[in-house]
Design a protein around this motif. Structure first.
Motif, short mmCIF file in Angstrom:
data_model
loop_
_atom_site.label_atom_id
_atom_site.label_comp_id
_atom_site.label_asym_id
_atom_site.label_seq_id
_atom_site.Cartn_x
_atom_site.Cartn_y
_atom_site.Cartn_z
N CYS A 1 -8.43 -5.36 2.12
CA CYS A 1 -8.90 -3.99 2.37
C CYS A 1 -10.40 -3.96 2.60
N LEU A 2 -11.15 -4.73 1.81
CA LEU A 2 -12.60 -4.75 2.01
C LEU A 2 -12.93 -5.34 3.37
N ARG B 1 -9.39 -3.05 -13.76
CA ARG B 1 -8.41 -2.06 -13.29
C ARG B 1 -9.04 -1.05 -12.33
N GLN B 2 -10.15 -1.42 -11.73
CA GLN B 2 -10.85 -0.47 -10.88
C GLN B 2 -10.26 -0.41 -9.47
N CYS B 3 -9.61 -1.47 -9.04
CA CYS B 3 -9.21 -1.57 -7.64
C CYS B 3 -7.79 -1.03 -7.43
N ALA B 4 -7.37 -0.11 -8.31
CA ALA B 4 -5.99 0.38 -8.25
C ALA B 4 -5.68 1.05 -6.91
N VAL B 5 -4.52 0.74 -6.37
CA VAL B 5 -3.99 1.43 -5.20
C VAL B 5 -2.52 1.73 -5.47
N LYS B 6 -1.96 2.57 -4.64
CA LYS B 6 -0.52 2.82 -4.75
C LYS B 6 0.21 1.85 -3.85
N GLN B 7 1.27 1.30 -4.36
CA GLN B 7 2.12 0.47 -3.51
C GLN B 7 3.50 1.13 -3.39
N GLY C 1 6.00 5.60 -5.29
CA GLY C 1 5.17 4.41 -5.37
C GLY C 1 4.78 4.08 -6.79
N ARG C 2 4.05 2.97 -6.92
CA ARG C 2 3.52 2.65 -8.25
C ARG C 2 2.13 2.10 -8.08
N ILE C 3 1.37 2.28 -9.17
CA ILE C 3 -0.02 1.80 -9.12
C ILE C 3 -0.05 0.30 -9.33
N VAL C 4 -0.76 -0.37 -8.46
CA VAL C 4 -0.97 -1.81 -8.65
C VAL C 4 -2.47 -2.09 -8.51
N MET C 5 -2.86 -3.24 -9.03
CA MET C 5 -4.25 -3.64 -8.83
C MET C 5 -4.30 -4.41 -7.51
N ALA C 6 -5.11 -3.93 -6.59
CA ALA C 6 -5.18 -4.57 -5.27
C ALA C 6 -5.57 -6.04 -5.40
N CYS C 7 -6.47 -6.32 -6.36
CA CYS C 7 -6.98 -7.70 -6.46
C CYS C 7 -5.93 -8.65 -6.98
N MET C 8 -4.88 -8.12 -7.59
CA MET C 8 -3.85 -8.99 -8.15
C MET C 8 -2.57 -8.96 -7.32
N THR C 9 -2.61 -8.30 -6.19
CA THR C 9 -1.40 -8.17 -5.38
C THR C 9 -1.56 -8.96 -4.08
N PRO C 10 -0.68 -9.92 -3.84
CA PRO C 10 -0.83 -10.70 -2.62
C PRO C 10 -0.52 -9.89 -1.37
N VAL C 11 -1.20 -10.23 -0.32
CA VAL C 11 -0.87 -9.66 0.98
C VAL C 11 0.52 -10.15 1.34
N ALA C 12 1.38 -9.23 1.73
CA ALA C 12 2.72 -9.65 2.17
C ALA C 12 3.06 -8.84 3.40
N ASP C 13 3.81 -9.45 4.27
CA ASP C 13 4.12 -8.78 5.52
C ASP C 13 4.88 -7.50 5.24
N GLY C 14 4.45 -6.42 5.84
CA GLY C 14 5.17 -5.15 5.71
C GLY C 14 4.80 -4.34 4.48
N ILE C 15 3.88 -4.86 3.67
CA ILE C 15 3.55 -4.14 2.43
C ILE C 15 2.88 -2.80 2.78
N ARG C 16 3.23 -1.77 2.01
CA ARG C 16 2.68 -0.44 2.25
C ARG C 16 1.89 0.00 1.04
#
Ligand SMILES: Cc1cc2nc3c(=O)[nH]c(=O)nc-3n(C[C@H](O)[C@H](O)[C@H](O)COP(=O)(O)O)c2cc1C
Ligand code: SF4
Ligand code: FES
Lengths: 428, 899, 154
Positions: B23-24, B46-52, B61-76
């Motif tokens: 995202c950055l 826990r600052q980089c929270a986004v909804k997945q 959706g649910r809140i996830v930490m962007a920094c701990m979530t791998p990029v995956a094809d089709g992820i929203r």
């Protein structure tokens, strides 16, 4: 007669059975049976089929967890077991009963899981204050080595296992399984992020099974009597018996092994003897400090995972704290929140900073210095500190009593606000 | 590539990274704290929270930490989601419950990541009404200020200091909301990279203590793109100036060189520029007596005019710490035959050897980033932490990286820092450190070998032979060394990208040859092997690429009378030859002219001294170890008569009516002439931008109209800079400047060092315009390996004599940085180090004064230090330390009282 | 300096561990058992013994609530302050203790006999309010029983 596989050999205020005595009453039968020719995977399957779910609080299906451990020659070695005997959840005192009462039963359970997952070394992680349990555990381990139940080539089967006791140094977060792993590695017990899960990457980077003391104590009887027998012990969907406990102002606080799915009413009234004279029940935390309050409307709920969840709480550790009408619910929630704030590991922001704030707010409310907006802040936090938002389950657990207290005891909070004091404390 | 949907917009992004990074890179403003592009993710703040969202239909959706979530094809995901926004705002609210509201008096104010993130999340209203917790601060030495109350517990500091930089005297203490980051007791932070905490810490817990002494807000400083002058790695820096004095030096991102970090010598060495030793105006020394007199520029030039009007009578001594342009101007003044590179004979021989090895062999010199990406490393003969600190740090990253391949087998991505660490425990990739003296990198090494330089070289040759039998083998190796060589060779052959690092400080050409053979052997075996040779000074490589002779040639010319005038450019000869020799040289010359920025024994003996701009006040080009030519542009125009060395030389030439420089009016003219005359330097860049000049001052630069109001009400026109496309102003060009010309990094809403995010093509990657600098050295193709065949004999100790090897010292071992008071505080005591057995044989013990003699010179006294790892028969000498005399390395010193 | 006895005990723990530094908590426990608390000097000694730095040992030591980094009396009273005990009158028990000993939480009696500390749930909720003195658990403790208990500790 009711079967009590967990406590049948425990006699209060008596030394536990020695290895020899334990063998005489059929102890280590499960070990004989599996080493006699049951394949490890089949042992895991039996446990899966038994419907046994973890007794440490989260209720994860035990057989399923064991199934995650890499098996075969290519699996990383050594593999480890970490037995969770940290038991620091307020209101919980069931593992102590087992550890002090029949350490050989736990050792037998340890042997079964170790064989099933082909692991090499087990650590029994005990909280610092369980001195008697530690002494008895060490004694039992010594006996088991002496009698060939532990060590190299057990019963000539080629299977070997070492068991060590680790005594901790305080801190509730050591009970969180990855916190426990860090602690066993001699580190600060802050939890680890998952994945990777301990069965894949655990102690010293190796596959590690983590199980609660009570969970493992259930295992030998499953092996000896079969999964179906274990299932049949229960009155609900989850297999087995459960060590239920009750504390608070009941006539006979204590712990009892009862069929899984025994109703709250039966536990409170028949076993704990009901409320002390002159008191009535206002609510209860069914499974320890980090579960939602239920009320007298829920007395006929079965104490099993699914039923309690349906009622809006969690079975947790299955040890109940009773709130009576002479005790201030706000004060109780304050006490619980202080505990969680105190025991936060300090790793993630919401828990580290949020909980002390809530404790301060609750303290103001309890002391009549609260503001109406405080309830909103509390409510917000019960959402904000929900599962997934924090690093581990400590803070979400801490929110359960707060959220449910705001639901069930809202009027009590309001009374504190209106009267600017705690109605349960004498004025001045 | 994967497609990710951010608030409904599809983006193509690289797989294998986490969502925060992605995202950055896409330019979204997503706040974060515990993540850092060099330190990766741990998920604590826990600052980089986004909804997945599960899929298109999932509205909850649910809140996830962007920094701990791998990029995956089709992820929203959604950054804009109200719950995610609320949560991120709450994280700031929580952090603020304990964070003091002391921005106005906090040194971080205006360059604070926490401030930026607070504004970004919109938390503006305070609800917390309780006391904030307070801490006692620690005294951590001369570099850093500690203000723990400002801590937001992001754990970056420990992760940087311990995991990244290998420091072990700093940790996290306590628990819950009382966690504390510091030492177990007050004391100096020992790690050589501690200063980076000032930039890594997102708040004002760790701030630059040297800046504090003459504090200026970041936005009130005038910056320039510059290069660190304190070693040959060539880290990119931004010096910051106000009121004509240099206030600080901060990291200037260059993904290929320093990345996000500088060493403490580089960061805190800048104060030599303000030192009392600065030469601020031309000086003339009267004949006979030692009277020094300040003279005008005109007088000075008039005095030297006759001395230099005939180039045949002048010898010019250049300098590896001066720019190519200054050296070239000197070369123009004296003519190519009488220009010497300013290095002693052995120094120049080693530097030239380094160039030929790198250019004529098949192993190219790696950038720092390339070293970090290596998976097996051999260090031969060089104490990198002390002589080329940033390279040592790169080696630490390389050995940390290799185990991440193991983690990958468990599907743990390399950015999942904590999981990688738990998975790999303390495992490290293969690293051999073979040096004469104990080495700071030893703690990261798989194997260490302490040996005299000849034996280090022999081990290198043996490994090379074990890697590829075409490389010659040393004879009569000990069994231990043979098996070590084989083990190391196996590890290197298992690697994909092995690197060999060596250097010239121990004075052994054999070590360089061995390193070359090893790197080439690896290439012959099909490995993408690299060879890095550490040189001592910021432009040593540049001088080695020029054509000047050695100092001995200058001495000869002066002593045989063919030259009467000596021009010494930014060079203290006393750091390159014995005192008596240097004195003789300066005395034999009829006229000695020194151009330099600080007083030193050479300027003290020159007849005319011309004040040179310090590097941060100067513009020019230097070439680093990698052969990367990097331009630097002056941060401010120094007051008095100070000007660039090359400009003094142009002035001198024009005073003497010499024609060589008649068309040179700006730096570009010198560069053009230089690249024409010296094809080896052909790549040196001339950068220009269209549409105005690039401002050196942030657009919030304040007080401009008031700064000189006590002198003159009208604001003076800022000086023109004819030498660069940069202006001493806050106005001017506002497009994307070439990265080599970026004076500082800033972007709307990003005032902290993290602003660099906004200038990178992708986070942690190259700057938008590429990596600053141009490589001048490329390797020859692999087919043409010409092995070095001569292998030294094994070291044999001499009775009653000791072989001198250097003890490099990051603090104090370099001429300029030690003039900074903060660095001076960290200088270790001078000593001569010996194996205790040798000391005992001499009847000496640690602390005793040893008296040593070298052929014909006065005896030198130095306290003795025990160094039990030092091989017997070898003595360690703290080269370059203040008060320690120059001694040629690898010379033999005799027993007390003997010669 | 660690005593030989302490070193032997620590080594016994280390025998079970694949990594020396993993014995850090065990070592802290051993030292505390022998010396009641863990001084700065002990932190340094443990560090040297385990190949750690003092900072690393202290990082662990200060995380755990039952490692005492400040001196304690001959006997540590750990008073449970968690939910069940609080319901059952822990506040009164604390008052009582404070009066009897003349000290507050976190303090040590002048004769160095007792240090009074609060502790999270002792796992004796059925015996609330509970407390622990050294290795011994007591509960329920009330005004009638407290003096008798305290007397056992010199
Ligand atoms: C904050 C926290 C504390 C916990 N404490 C304990 C504990 O003291 N004992 C325990 O067995 N499980 C505890 N757990 C649960 C463990 O993480 C883990 O789920 C359990 O040990 C697994 O064993 P089981 O599957 O046999 O229940 C705790 C979890 C959390 C989040
Ligand atoms: S929720 Fe966060 S701070 Fe709290 S215990 Fe878990 S990881 Fe630690
Ligand atoms: S940056 Fe993602 S949790 Fe800290």
């Amino acid at each position: 007669m009711m079967e009590r596989p967990l406590t049948q050999h425990i006699v209060p205020n008596r030394e536990p059975l020695s290895a020899e005595e334990y063998e005489k009453v059929g102890g280590y039968g499960a070990v004989r049976k599996i080493l006699g020719g049951i394949a490890p995977q089949d042992v895991t399957r039996m446990v899966k089929d038994s419907g046994l779910r973890g007794r440490g609080g989260a209720g994860f299906p035990t057989g399923l967890k064991w199934g995650f451990v890499p098996m075969g020659d290519a699996a990383p070695r050594p593999k480890y077991l970490a037995v969770n005997g940290d038991e620091m959840e307020p209101g919980t005192f069931k593992d102590r009963v087992l550890l002090e009462g029949n350490p050989h039963l736990l050792l037998e359970g340890i042997l079964v899981v170790s064989y099933a997952t082909q692991l090499d070394t087990a650590f029994v992680f005990l909280r610092a204050e369980y001195k008697l349990a530690a002494a008895r555990m060490r004694q039992a381990i010594g006996e088991a080595y002496a009698r060939g139940w532990l060590g190299k080539n057990i019963l000539g089967s080629g299977f070997s296992l070492d068991v060590h006791v680790h005594t901790s140094a305080g801190r509730y977060i050591c009970g969180e399984e990855t916190g426990m792993i860090n602690s066993l590695e001699g580190r600060r017990a802050a939890p680890r992020a998952k994945p990777p899960f301990p069965p894949v990457v655990g102690l010293w980077g190796k596959p590690t099974v983590t199980n609660n003391v009570e969970t493992l104590c259930c295992v030998p009887s499953i092996v000896v009597n079969g999964p179906q027998w274990f299932k049949n012990l229960s009155r609900g969907d989850d297999g087995g018996t459960k060590l239920y406990g009750v504390s608070g102002k009941v006539k006979r606080p204590g712990a009892w092994e009862l069929p899984m799915g025994t109703t709250v009413r039966e536990i409170l009234e028949e076993h704990a003897g009901g409320m002390r004279d002159g008191l009535s029940l206002r609510g209860f935390l069914p499974g320890g400090a980090s579960t939602d309050f239920l009320t007298d409307a829920h007395l006929d709920v079965k104490m099993d995972f699914a039923s309690i969840e349906k009622a809006g709480s969690r079975l947790g550790t299955g040890t109940t704290i009773v709130l009576d009408d002479e005790t201030c619910p706000v004060g109780l929630v304050l006490n619980l929140t202080r505990f969680f704030a105190q025991e936060s590991c300090g790793w993630c922001t919401p828990c580290r900073e949020g909980l002390p704030w809530l404790a301060s707010i609750l303290s103001d409310l309890e002391n009549g210095q609260g503001r109406a907006s405080d309830l909103k802040i509390l409510e917000e936090h019960t959402r904000l500190l929900g599962p997934g938002n924090t690093y581990c389950a400590l803070a979400p657990g801490a929110m359960e009593p707060i959220a449910s207290a705001l639901k069930h005891f809202r009027e009590d909070f309001e009374r504190h606000l209106r009267g600017k004091r705690c109605p349960w404390r004498s004025a001045g | 590539m994967a497609t990710i949907y951010v608030d409904g917009t599809p983006h193509e992004v690289e797989e294998g990274q986490n969502l925060l990074q992605a995202c950055l890179s896409l330019g979204y403003d997503l706040p974060y704290f515990c993540w850092h592009p060099a330190l990766h993710s741990v998920g604590a703040c826990r600052q980089c929270a986004v909804k997945q969202f599960k899929d298109e239909r999932d509205a909850r959706g649910r809140i996830v930490m962007a920094c701990m979530t791998p990029v995956a094809d089709g992820i929203r995901i959604s950054i804009d989601d109200p719950e995610a926004r609320e949560f991120r705002k709450s994280v700031i609210e929580w952090l603020m419950t304990n964070h003091p509201h002391d921005c106005p008096i906090c040194d971080e104010g205006g360059s604070c990541h926490l401030q930026d993130m607070t504004v970004m999340t919109g938390h503006a209203h305070r609800r917390f009404r309780y006391k904030k917790r307070t801490y006692r601060n620690q005294c951590l030495g001369p570099f850093l200020n500690h203000e723990m109350n400002r801590c937001i517990q992001c754990y970056r500091c420990v992760r940087f200091y311990r995991d990244y930089a290998g420091g072990r005297d700093f940790d996290v203490l306590g628990s819950r909301n009382r966690v504390y980051f510091g030492r177990h007791e007050d004391g100096v932070l020992e790690n050589e990279f501690s200063g980076n905490l000032a930039e890594i810490c997102p708040t004002g817990v760790f701030t630059d203590k040297t800046l504090k002494k003459h504090y200026t807000r970041k936005w009130d400083l005038q910056w320039s793109p510059s290069i660190c002058p304190h070693c040959a790695v060539g880290c990119n820096v931004s010096p910051g100036e106000r009121y004509g004095s240099l206030r600080c030096v901060v990291n200037r991102y260059n993904d290929a060189v320093n990345g996000y970090v500088l060493c403490d010598r580089g960061r805190f060495g800048y104060e030599y520029v303000n030192s009392e030793k600065r030469i601020r105006g031309p000086l003339a020394r009267g004949a006979g007596e030692n009277a020094v007199e300040a003279v005008s520029k005109g007088t000075a030039l008039e005095r030297i005019r006759p001395w230099i009007s005939e180039p045949e009578r002048v010898v010019g001594i250049g300098s590896p710490r001066a720019s190519l342009e200054s050296n070239f101007a000197l070369r123009a003044l004296v003519g190519p035959e009488r220009f010497v590179a300013g290095m002693s004979d052995p120094e120049l021989r080693l530097a030239r050897r380094a160039v030929s090895i790198l250019r004529d062999g098949p192993a190219a010199p790696p950038s720092v980033a390339e070293i970090e990406a290596c998976d097996a490393v051999v260090v031969l003969g060089e104490d990198l932490t002390n002589s080329a600190p940033r390279l040592a740090l790169a080696v630490r990253q390389a050995v940390r990286r290799q185990p991440t391949e193991k983690a990958a087998r468990f599907k743990i991505p390399a950015w999942d820092a904590a999981a990688v660490a738990y998975c790999c425990q303390n495992e490290k990739g293969p690293l051999l450190v073979a040096t004469p003296a104990p080495d700071r990198l030893d703690d990261a090494a798989t194997w260490t070998r302490r040996a005299a330089p000849d034996d280090v070289a022999r081990l290198g040759f043996a490994i090379a032979h074990a890697v590829c039998s075409a490389s010659p083998a040393p004879d009569a190796m000990s069994e231990a060394d043979r098996s070590l060589a084989e083990e190391v060779a196996r590890a290197l052959k298992d690697a994909k990208r092995p690197a060999v690092l060596t250097g010239v400080s121990c004075g052994s050409e054999d070590v360089l040859r061995a390193a070359a053979n090893l790197a080439w052997a690896l290439r012959a075996e099909g490995k993408d092997a690299r060879l890095s040779i550490a040189l001592p000074e910021c432009n040593s490589m540049g001088l080695a690429l020029m054509d000047g002779g050695s100092l001995d040639q200058a001495i000869e010319a002066v002593e045989n009378g063919s030259a009467q005038t000596l021009v010494v450019l930014e060079n203290d000869l006393f750091r390159r030859m014995e005192k008596t020799k240097a004195e003789r040289l300066l005395e034999s010359a009829q006229h000695a002219i020194a151009i330099d920025c600080v007083e030193n024994p050479t300027t003290a003996r020159a007849e005319i001294v011309l004040p040179a701009a310090a590097l941060y006040e100067a513009s020019g080009t230097v070439v680093n170890n990698e052969g990367r030519a990097q331009r630097f542009d002056r941060c401010y125009v120094a007051e008095d008569n100070i000007q660039d060395g090359w400009r003094w030389l142009i002035d001198a030439m024009s005073a003497a009516r010499r024609s060589e420089a008649k068309d040179w009016t700006s730096l570009d003219d010198v560069r053009a002439a230089m690249t024409e005359a010296l094809p080896a330097l052909a790549g040196v860049a001339q950068l220009r931008v269209e549409g105005g000049k690039i401002p050196r001052q942030p657009h919030r630069y304040s007080g401009r109209t008031a700064m000189r109001a006590h002198i003159d009400m009208s604001e003076p026109t800022p000086p023109e800079d004819a030498d660069s496309p940069l202006a001493f102003s806050m106005e001017g060009y506002s497009g994307a400047e070439p990265p080599a010309l970026q004076p500082f990094f800033w972007s709307p809403g990003w005032n902290s060092p993290s602003a660099v995010n906004k200038h990178q093509r992708e986070i942690g990657g190259a700057l938008r315009g590429g990596s600053p600098g141009i490589r001048l050295i490329e390797a020859a193709p692999s087919e043409k390996i010409v092995w070095f065949e001569e292998i030294p004999q094994a070291f044999s100790r001499r009775p009653d004599e000791w072989l001198l090897v250097p003890l490099s010292r990051i603090f104090g071992g370099e001429e300029l940085s030690v003039l900074s008071p903060a660095v001076a505080e960290r200088v270790a005591a001078a000593c001569i180090a010996m194996n205790p057995k040798d000391a005992e044989a001499l009847g000496l013990k640690a602390g005793d004064e040893a008296e040593i003699r070298l052929g014909g010179t006065e005896p030198i006294r130095q306290p003795l230090a025990d160094m039990k790892e030092l091989p017997e028969g070898v003595a360690g000498w703290p080269s370059g330390l203040p008060g320690v005399e120059w001694v040629e390395m690898l010379s033999w010193i005799g027993r007390k009282g003997t010669d | 300096m660690l005593t030989e006895e302490e070193k032997t005990e620590i080594e016994e723990h280390l025998a079970a561990l694949p990594v020396r530094r993993s014995g850090c908590i065990d070592a802290l426990n051993v030292v505390q058992r022998h010396r009641r608390w863990v001084s700065d000097e002990s932190v340094r000694d443990i560090a040297a013994f385990l190949g750690m730095t003092p900072d690393e040992v202290d990082s662990v030591a200060t995380f755990y609530s039952l490692i005492f980094r400040r001196p304690v009396g001959r006997h540590a009273i750990l008073l449970c302050d968690s939910a069940s005990c609080w319901i059952m009158g822990q506040e009164n028990l604390l008052d009582l203790l404070e009066k009897r000993l003349g000290i507050g939480l976190g303090q040590t009696t002048e004769d160095d006999r007792f240090t009074l500390l609060s502790v999270a749930c002792l796992g004796a909720c059925d015996r609330a309010p509970a407390l622990m003195i050294d290795d011994d658990l007591y509960g329920p403790v009330g005004a009638e029983t407290l003096d008798g208990i305290l007397e056992r500790y010199e």
